[in-house]
Design a protein around this motif. Sequence first.
Motif, PDB file in Angstrom:
ATOM      1  N   ALA A 155       0.823  -1.212   0.000  1.00 58.51           N
ATOM      2  CA  ALA A 155       0.000   0.000   0.000  1.00 58.51           C
ATOM      3  C   ALA A 155       0.855   1.260   0.000  1.00 58.51           C
ATOM      4  CB  ALA A 155      -0.926  -0.006   1.216  1.00 58.51           C
ATOM      5  N   GLU A 156       1.967   1.223   0.714  1.00 61.35           N
ATOM      6  CA  GLU A 156       2.793   2.424   0.857  1.00 61.35           C
ATOM      7  C   GLU A 156       3.741   2.651  -0.320  1.00 61.35           C
ATOM      8  OE1 GLU A 156       4.710   2.442   4.678  1.00 61.35           O
ATOM      9  OE2 GLU A 156       2.828   2.005   5.752  1.00 61.35           O
ATOM     10  N   THR A 157       4.115   1.573  -1.021  1.00 56.29           N
ATOM     11  CA  THR A 157       5.072   1.720  -2.130  1.00 56.29           C
ATOM     12  C   THR A 157       4.434   1.480  -3.492  1.00 56.29           C
ATOM     13  OG1 THR A 157       5.742  -0.606  -2.128  1.00 56.29           O
ATOM     14  CG2 THR A 157       6.907   0.884  -0.612  1.00 56.29           C
ATOM     15  N   GLY A 158       3.297   0.766  -3.507  1.00 56.81           N
ATOM     16  CA  GLY A 158       2.718   0.368  -4.787  1.00 56.81           C
ATOM     17  C   GLY A 158       3.570  -0.642  -5.520  1.00 56.81           C
ATOM     18  N   ALA A 159       4.605  -1.160  -4.838  1.00 56.14           N
ATOM     19  CA  ALA A 159       5.561  -2.100  -5.446  1.00 56.14           C
ATOM     20  C   ALA A 159       6.195  -1.527  -6.706  1.00 56.14           C
ATOM     21  CB  ALA A 159       4.887  -3.441  -5.725  1.00 56.14           C
ATOM     22  N   LYS A 160       6.253  -0.194  -6.794  1.00 55.25           N
ATOM     23  CA  LYS A 160       6.844   0.433  -7.985  1.00 55.25           C
ATOM     24  C   LYS A 160       8.344   0.185  -8.012  1.00 55.25           C
ATOM     25  CE  LYS A 160       3.370   4.102  -8.250  1.00 55.25           C
ATOM     26  NZ  LYS A 160       3.107   5.568  -8.130  1.00 55.25           N
ATOM     27  N   GLY A 161       8.828  -0.211  -9.169  1.00 58.34           N
ATOM     28  CA  GLY A 161      10.255  -0.445  -9.325  1.00 58.34           C
ATOM     29  C   GLY A 161      10.696  -1.866  -9.033  1.00 58.34           C
ATOM     30  N   VAL A 162       9.776  -2.716  -8.511  1.00 60.79           N
ATOM     31  CA  VAL A 162      10.059  -4.141  -8.337  1.00 60.79           C
ATOM     32  C   VAL A 162       8.946  -4.926  -9.024  1.00 60.79           C
ATOM     33  CG1 VAL A 162      11.365  -3.853  -6.196  1.00 60.79           C
ATOM     34  CG2 VAL A 162       8.882  -4.226  -6.089  1.00 60.79           C
ATOM     35  N   ASP A 163       9.136  -6.243  -9.125  1.00 62.33           N
ATOM     36  CA  ASP A 163       8.165  -7.068  -9.833  1.00 62.33           C
ATOM     37  C   ASP A 163       7.064  -7.598  -8.931  1.00 62.33           C
ATOM     38  OD1 ASP A 163       9.342  -6.876 -12.407  1.00 62.33           O
ATOM     39  OD2 ASP A 163      10.895  -8.306 -11.811  1.00 62.33           O
ATOM     40  N   GLY A 164       7.059  -7.177  -7.681  1.00 64.99           N
ATOM     41  CA  GLY A 164       5.997  -7.599  -6.779  1.00 64.99           C
ATOM     42  C   GLY A 164       6.519  -7.797  -5.369  1.00 64.99           C
ATOM     43  N   ILE A 165       5.602  -7.730  -4.399  1.00 64.73           N
ATOM     44  CA  ILE A 165       5.927  -7.952  -2.989  1.00 64.73           C
ATOM     45  C   ILE A 165       4.935  -8.991  -2.477  1.00 64.73           C
ATOM     46  CG2 ILE A 165       6.170  -6.900  -0.711  1.00 64.73           C
ATOM     47  CD1 ILE A 165       6.539  -4.194  -2.131  1.00 64.73           C
ATOM     48  N   PHE A 166       5.453 -10.132  -2.018  1.00 66.62           N
ATOM     49  CA  PHE A 166       4.584 -11.265  -1.719  1.00 66.62           C
ATOM     50  C   PHE A 166       4.968 -11.942  -0.409  1.00 66.62           C
ATOM     51  CE2 PHE A 166       5.167 -11.053  -6.384  1.00 66.62           C
ATOM     52  CZ  PHE A 166       3.881 -10.657  -6.735  1.00 66.62           C
ATOM     53  N   GLY A 167       3.964 -12.441   0.283  1.00 63.48           N
ATOM     54  CA  GLY A 167       4.171 -13.313   1.430  1.00 63.48           C
ATOM     55  C   GLY A 167       3.783 -14.732   1.060  1.00 63.48           C
TER      56      GLY A 167
END
Length: 505
Positions: A155-167
Motif C-alpha cells: 500500500a505504501e510503495t505500490g511495489a513500484k520499481g520491483v516485480d511484486g511484494i509477496f508473502g
Amino acid sequence: MKDFIKINPADNVAVAINPLAKGTVVTVDGAGDVTLVSDIPAGHKFALRDIAEGENVIKYGFPIGHTRHDVARGAFLDHNDIKTNLAGQLDYSDIAIKDHNVPAPGSALNGAKEATFKGYVRPDGQVGIRNELWVIPTVGCVNGIVKQIVDRVNAETGAKGVDGIFGFPHNYGCSQLGDDHENTKKILRDMVHHPNAGGILVVGLGCENNQPAVFKEFCGEIDEDRVKFMVCQEVEGNEVETGVAILKSLYEKAVADTRQEVPASKLRIGLKCGGSDGFSGITANPLLGEFSDWLCDVEGGTTVLTEVPEMFGAETILMERCASDELLGQTVSLINNFKQYFLSHGEPVGENPSPGNKAGGISTLEEKALGCTQKSGKSPVFGVMEYGDRISHHGLNLLSAPGNDLVASTALAAAGCQMVLFTTGRGTPFGTFVPTMKISTNTGLATRKPAWIDFNAGRLVEDMSMDQVLREFIDYVLAVASGELVNSEKAGIHEISIFKNGVTL
C-alpha cells in the motif's frame, strides 16, 4: 487436419483428435479401413484390431496395461476396459544405460550465436527472471503478521520499481517430526537462496520447532544485505511496524536492480503437467520435450522433471538415458523409494489417473507416464535430486516429488527453477512462487480459459509443424524470462505447498 492419430507404428490403438461417430470408417496405416463400432470422444482411444482379454494395449509403442475383456476392432477403450500392469518395487537389474559418452550440455551449440534473455544477475552468480520482495514465515503461527507486513508495504510503495511484494503462508514449522520438519526447513531455505527475489524478510515467532536462529544457520551463507530475519517474540513493541521498516529497507535496495543481457544457459526450467488428457502426450508434453532438448543440448541450460509417481511405467526410458551408472543407480532408488512410500501407506503404486485424467482419455498410470515423461525430450539425465535439493548440474535433472500440482511445482521452484512450464488438458488457475506458465494440450481449452492458458500447443494437431510451434514457444519463454507476465502472475496468484508424510504433534 486428421481426425485421429496413430502415435507409433507398433500401436494397436489410435486416438481421436475430433469426436468420431459410430459407423465412421477411418483408414489407418498398418491397420487398413477400421469401422468404428462405438462413438469415440476426442482424446480417447479406439482399437485397431481385435484385442483379446488379458492382452497388452500398446500406445506410444509401449504397453499401457492389459484388457479386462475382449475388445473388438473399432471399439472405444477407456479405464473401464484397461487394467494397469504396474506392481511394486523392481530391481531393474536388466536395465543398462545406452551411452557412457554422452556430450556435455550445450555442446550442440557448435559456435552458433547463443540465445539470450534479460535477467537479474545476483552476487552469487545466479540469475533471476523476476526482482521481487518475499516475506517467508518460519512457522504458520505468523502467517497473519506476514500478511499485514506485505499489505502495508504494498500500500505504501505500490511495489513500484520491483516485480511484486509477496508473502508465502504455510501450515508448518512447528509440531513436525523427522523428515517432515527437514522438508519444511529445506524448502524455506531454498526460497531464501532463490534468485527471483531481490530481498527477503524471514519472519519467525520464537518458540517454534523451526527456531529462527537455527534456521538461519541452516541456510548457510546468505547475502546479509538482502536477507533479513525478524523474531516476533523478541521485538519490543509492534512487530508489524518493525517488519514494515525492514521490508521497506529491502525495497530501497531492490529498486536499484536492473535487468541485463545474459545467455540462455543461465535458465533453469521446471517441467510439470496436471489435469492431463489424451492430447497431453501428443501436443504439449512433446513440445516441452523439444524445448528441453533445445535448452539443455544446444544452449547448455537446465531443465528439471519431477512427479515421480507419474514416471511409473515409463521409468526405464529415463534410466536408459542416464549419463552414468551412478545416475542409473540413483534413478532406480528415486523410483523404488517413491513406490515404497505408496506401499508403506497400504496404497497401490498404480492408484492413478485422476477422474479428470480419465474423462480426458487417460486410462492407466502407464499411459499417463508415457505421456508425462515426454516433457523430458531425449536428452541425457545429468542429475538426480532428492526432495528439497538444489540444482547442481546443468542439463536434464530428475527431482523427487509427488504428482500433486502445487507440491511438485513448489519443489521445482525451490530447486532453483526460475520458471515452471505446466502443461494441462483440463485447465487450472494456480501458480507457485515463480512464474507458472500454462500450456494447453488442446485449442478448445485455450479458447474457453484465456485467463488461465498462456500458450496453446493444441495447434500441433491443426496442421502447424513442431518446428513452427517450437520457435514461437522458445521466443515466448525468453520473453517471460525477460519480464513478460504469465496469467497466474497477472491474477496475483503466488503460492507454496510443502510435502508432508508423517506425524503432526
